[in-house]
Design an enzyme around this catalytic site. Structure first.
Site, PDB file in Angstrom:
ATOM      1  N   HIS A   5      -7.316 -18.023  15.969  1.00 43.55           N
ATOM      2  CA  HIS A   5      -8.555 -18.045  15.201  1.00 43.55           C
ATOM      3  C   HIS A   5      -9.515 -16.970  15.709  1.00 43.55           C
ATOM      4  O   HIS A   5      -9.822 -16.905  16.892  1.00 43.55           O
ATOM      5  CB  HIS A   5      -9.197 -19.429  15.308  1.00 43.55           C
TER       6      HIS A   5
ATOM      7  N   ASP B  86      -5.665   3.195   6.259  1.00 43.43           N
ATOM      8  CA  ASP B  86      -5.046   4.320   5.570  1.00 43.43           C
ATOM      9  C   ASP B  86      -4.411   5.250   6.602  1.00 43.43           C
ATOM     10  O   ASP B  86      -4.498   5.013   7.813  1.00 43.43           O
ATOM     11  CB  ASP B  86      -6.062   5.036   4.672  1.00 43.43           C
TER      12      ASP B  86
ATOM     13  N   HIS C 122     -18.689   3.055   8.254  1.00 41.35           N
ATOM     14  CA  HIS C 122     -17.336   3.448   8.661  1.00 41.35           C
ATOM     15  C   HIS C 122     -17.261   3.636  10.178  1.00 41.35           C
ATOM     16  O   HIS C 122     -16.265   3.254  10.810  1.00 41.35           O
ATOM     17  CB  HIS C 122     -16.918   4.726   7.932  1.00 41.35           C
TER      18      HIS C 122
ATOM     19  N   ASN D 150      -9.369   0.855   4.162  1.00 44.91           N
ATOM     20  CA  ASN D 150      -9.188   0.122   5.410  1.00 44.91           C
ATOM     21  C   ASN D 150      -9.811  -1.260   5.277  1.00 44.91           C
ATOM     22  O   ASN D 150     -10.819  -1.425   4.592  1.00 44.91           O
ATOM     23  CB  ASN D 150      -9.880   0.855   6.566  1.00 44.91           C
TER      24      ASN D 150
END
EC number: 5.4.99.62
Length: 132
Positions: free
Chosen positions: A20, A28, A99, A123
């Protein structure tokens, strides 16, 4: 032989070992893999395998509590985002990061799965849930 769609030994092992809150990144072809994070490189040529196919197979085995995407994905709208929207019922709550922050998050991943996807920002970080 396994009966489920996932045949890759390394990816199957990582998913089986996740608990968990553990993170699995599907990326990519250009996503950098941080030092010390396991790379499961599925890429064989540009576009193969594509992000969507890998995500669908991973979701056949991994219980996902939430997922994280790069904010830049909303501007570019790669095909991966269309598939993520289609599968959102299996992905739990969504979080957005820049990003750069996504790449920082990937340092905590159990593994990064490299696809042959060549569309920018394709992604996703999958945060493992529990089945009970």
């Amino acid at each position: 032989m396994k009966k489920t769609p996932l045949l890759n030994v390394a990816l199957s092992r990582v998913i089986a070992g996740m608990g968990h809150g553990d993170i699995l990144v599907i990326g990519d072809a250009g996503l950098p893999v941080p030092p010390g994070v396991e790379l499961i490189d599925l890429a064989i040529t540009p576009g193969l395998p594509d992000f969507a196919s890998v995500l669908r197979v991973v979701l056949s085995e991994l219980q996902v509590e939430r997922h994280v995407l790069a904010e830049e994905m909303q501007k570019v709208v790669p095909p991966a985002l269309v598939e993520i929207e289609r599968l959102k019922g299996k992905l739990g709550k969504r979080e957005w990061l820049t990003h750069e922050d996504f790449k920082v998050l990937s340092r905590s991943a159990r593994a990064v799965v490299r696809t042959g996807e060549c569309q920018p920002y394709s992604n996703i970080a999958l945060i493992s849930g529990v089945t009970f």
